[in-house]
Design a protein around this motif. Structure first.
Motif, short mmCIF file in Angstrom:
data_model
loop_
_atom_site.label_atom_id
_atom_site.label_comp_id
_atom_site.label_asym_id
_atom_site.label_seq_id
_atom_site.Cartn_x
_atom_site.Cartn_y
_atom_site.Cartn_z
N PHE A 478 0.80 -1.22 0.00
CA PHE A 478 0.00 0.00 0.00
C PHE A 478 0.83 1.27 0.00
N GLY A 479 2.12 1.15 -0.34
CA GLY A 479 2.99 2.31 -0.34
C GLY A 479 2.61 3.39 -1.33
N ALA A 480 1.74 3.07 -2.29
CA ALA A 480 1.31 4.10 -3.23
C ALA A 480 0.62 5.25 -2.51
N GLU A 481 0.12 5.01 -1.31
CA GLU A 481 -0.53 6.09 -0.57
C GLU A 481 0.47 7.15 -0.08
N VAL A 482 1.76 6.86 -0.17
CA VAL A 482 2.75 7.91 0.05
C VAL A 482 2.51 9.05 -0.93
N SER A 483 2.11 8.70 -2.13
CA SER A 483 1.79 9.71 -3.14
C SER A 483 0.62 10.58 -2.71
N THR A 484 -0.38 9.97 -2.07
CA THR A 484 -1.51 10.75 -1.55
C THR A 484 -1.02 11.75 -0.51
N ALA A 485 -0.17 11.29 0.40
CA ALA A 485 0.37 12.19 1.42
C ALA A 485 1.17 13.32 0.78
N ALA A 486 1.98 13.00 -0.20
CA ALA A 486 2.79 14.03 -0.85
C ALA A 486 1.92 15.06 -1.57
N HIS A 487 0.89 14.58 -2.25
CA HIS A 487 0.02 15.47 -3.00
C HIS A 487 -0.68 16.48 -2.09
N TYR A 488 -1.10 16.01 -0.90
CA TYR A 488 -1.84 16.88 0.00
C TYR A 488 -0.96 17.46 1.12
N LYS A 489 0.36 17.30 0.96
CA LYS A 489 1.32 17.86 1.91
C LYS A 489 1.03 17.41 3.35
N ALA A 490 0.76 16.13 3.48
CA ALA A 490 0.58 15.51 4.80
C ALA A 490 1.90 14.87 5.20
N GLY A 491 2.56 15.45 6.19
CA GLY A 491 3.91 15.01 6.57
C GLY A 491 3.92 13.78 7.45
N ALA A 492 3.37 12.69 6.94
CA ALA A 492 3.43 11.42 7.66
C ALA A 492 4.86 10.86 7.61
N ILE A 493 5.17 10.03 8.60
CA ILE A 493 6.49 9.40 8.69
C ILE A 493 6.30 7.88 8.73
N TRP A 494 7.03 7.17 7.89
CA TRP A 494 7.00 5.71 7.91
C TRP A 494 8.38 5.19 8.32
N ILE A 495 8.40 4.28 9.28
CA ILE A 495 9.61 3.53 9.62
C ILE A 495 9.43 2.14 9.01
#
Length: 599
Positions: A478-495
């Protein structure tokens, strides 16, 4: 107060209720089956933001994470047929974990039911309503403007019940434009829903009197307490109760962090990946364990070490009290001496209010506190020092990774744990103290939950650090949702725990089915092909960091936190971990004790 409905359509009605419930964000993937309500949302962009996700299950995970982080209703909107079925895993998971999530699925025009229309999900071989009836607390179809208000209000009542539920409403595209038949709409949620707020006081008194006869009692808190204990006054009532009587507290893994694990009375987690301190409390023979009160736990497999009898007080006629809003689960897994159907927060507040009627036995309180202190001073909370909590080696010992996160994350962080080995490392080695919080999905354990949920959490809490601890396979899923975060400038962090393997599977198979003739075969069978996780993350708009030691994480963490929280840039940390490290799932002490007691 009510508002006039002249010229309102079903779409308008839905938007009205969403605004009334304080909904600001909707997660989903649009399509033709939603065309009319999409136009209505476009005309309401100042009030409602529709976040376009990369997959419908990712959207459902985001809505779930948003609810868990904020306490507000999570909303998912997807199109017909495969759009609706793609959302199923995330919605089912929300239902299983008590998250208030509403799913709206589009449906084809009613004129074409049964005629083989593209993506039809009603009156065909695919029955979307039936699928969600089996997977949620409520599923229905709005068939006309005359039933729209009734059905939508029922969906909201079910979703926002205690515990929260997932609810589903199917909306045929032609119905969305029909005028509503009612003459007015409510202007307050109290007009159509309420929540349970009480517990029978006499039952609380009985429970308290019974529980306090125990010399060495224990309080077990589950995820069903989370909503109640997010209220500061209720949390203070809990602290007052346990401190007055010196009662130790354990939580289930999915309830982890609802009570501070740094409190003197905390014995941390019991169940999957549990702390060792409960074991020593259970098995001490000098002062036998003789009373249990359970609040907000169904006492399922992962919460009880597969229903180990070690949890049952070993003294004759000892109190075993279970409190839950859902009467169906009381005494389901263990026989109880008293079951109470009630809301967790009301029960906890009543316990505190009754303290003047039950003066503490100071000698017993002192003894209990001394027992707890002795356990903590004598024993490590960790199952085995070989996990190298203090290691600085490369490749990284996952336990050491948890050590750095423990000291380096802000005190109010929201941490989401994915399925797999990251559960064992996180639950066992992180100590959570509110306002920090940690969320798992242990009722169903779907891979990818934390990958999406952390995005929804960050959207809901933009000023708070939101971290997902995930495996490499879940990130690929489900890493494609990183793109969702980037598009909406949501600074989530994944370890990302990177070991190029489905290690929970390979290690589990090695544990249960070792092949001495072909050592390492299980690891070889479940390798992932050495994907470039960092390159993948960068291609989706994140900043990626590869670390090979705990010191690497310490060095980059301040920058990661700043870029995520101040600049809204998603951050992916790829941690190359020791693939031979096995998390503390197979706790020999608990297993031996459970086996001896069950025989």
């Amino acid at each position: 107060m009510e508002t006039n409905t002249n010229a309102l359509t079903v779409d308008d009605l839905i938007v009205h209720f969403l605004k009334l419930e304080g909904v600001k964000y909707i997660f989903g993937v649009p399509g033709g089956g939603l065309m009319n309500i999409l136009n209505t949302l476009k005309n309401n962009v100042s009030d409602l933001t529709y976040f376009i996700c990369r997959h419908e299950t990712g959207a459902a995970y985001m809505a779930d994470g948003y609810y868990r982080a904020t306490g507000n209703l999570g909303v998912v909107m997807v199109t017909t047929g495969p759009g609706a079925t793609n959302a199923l895993t995330g919605i089912m998971n929300a239902q299983a974990d008590g998250s208030a999530v509403l799913l709206i699925t589009g449906e084809i025009d009613q004129r074409f039911y049964g005629m083989g229309y593209l993506q039809e999900g009603i009156d065909a071989s695919l029955d979307i309503k039936a699928i969600y009836t089996a997977a949620t607390g409520y599923s229905s179809i709005i068939t006309s403007g005359s039933d729209a208000a009734t059905i939508f209000k029922q969906a909201l009542r079910d979703a926002l019940s205690i515990p929260g539920q997932a609810a589903h409403v199917s909306l045929p595209v032609n119905v969305s434009l029909e005028p509503v038949s009612i003459t007015s709409l409510p202007t307050a949620v109290s007009a159509y829903r309420t929540s349970p707020k009480g517990t029978p006081l006499e039952d609380v008194k009985t429970a308290m009197a019974s529980f306090l006869t125990a010399k060495k009692p224990l309080l077990l808190l589950g995820n069903g307490c989370r909503q109640a204990l997010s209220d500061n006054a209720t949390y203070k009532s809990l602290i007052q109760f346990v401190e007055t009587y010196g009662i130790p507290v354990i939580t289930t893994a999915d309830g982890k962090g609802v009570f501070s694990e740094l409190h003197d009375l905390s014995l941390r987690v019991y169940g999957i990946a549990d702390c060792m301190w409960p074991y020593y409390y259970f098995t001490d023979k000098e002062t036998p364990y003789d009373g249990l009160m359970v609040i907000g736990s169904s006492l399922g497999e992962l919460s009880t070490n597969s229903w180990s009898q070690i949890l049952v007080p070993q003294v004759e006629n000892a109190p075993f009290i279970q409190v839950d809003i859902n009467q169906k689960i009381i005494a389901r897994s263990f026989e109880v001496t008293q079951g109470i159907v009630g809301e967790a927060g009301a029960f906890i507040n009543d316990l505190a209010s009754l303290i003047p009627q039950f003066p503490p036995d100071e000698e017993a309180v002192t003894l209990r506190k001394q027992i707890i202190s002795n356990i903590k001073n004598t024993h490590s909370p960790f199952v085995d020092p070989s996990f190298d909590y203090n290691s600085n080696a490369s490749p990284i010992k996952p336990a050491a990774l948890m050590r750095v996160l423990q000291s380096g994350l802000p005190s109010d962080s929201k941490i989401f744990i994915d399925a797999g080995n990251c559960v064992g490392w996180s639950v066992h080695f992180l100590a959570i103290e509110p306002p920090a919080s940690i969320f798992t999905a242990l009722s169903m354990g779907p891979m990818g939950f934390a990958v999406g949920a952390v995005v929804g959490a960050k959207i809901g809490c933009p000023n708070i650090t939101c971290v997902g601890i995930v495996g490499d396979a879940a990130m690929l899923m489900f890493g494609a949702e990183v793109s969702t975060a980037a598009h909406y400038k949501a600074g989530a962090i994944w370890i990302v725990l990177n070991d190029n393997n489905l290690s929970m599977v390979s290690q589990g198979m090695e544990h249960f089915y070792p092949d001495n003739t072909n050592p390492g075969v299980w690891t070889e069978l479940y390798e992932l092909g050495s994907p470039d996780i960092a390159g993948f993350a960068k291609s989706l708009g994140a900043e990626a960091h590869i670390i090979n030691s705990p010191q690497d994480l310490e060095n980059i963490l301040p920058t990661v936190l700043s870029r995520a929280n101040n600049d809204g840039v998603p951050q992916v940390i790829v941690a190359n971990i020791d693939r031979t490290a096995i998390p503390p799932y197979y706790n020999a002490e608990y297993i031996v004790t459970a086996s001896s007691q069950n025989n």
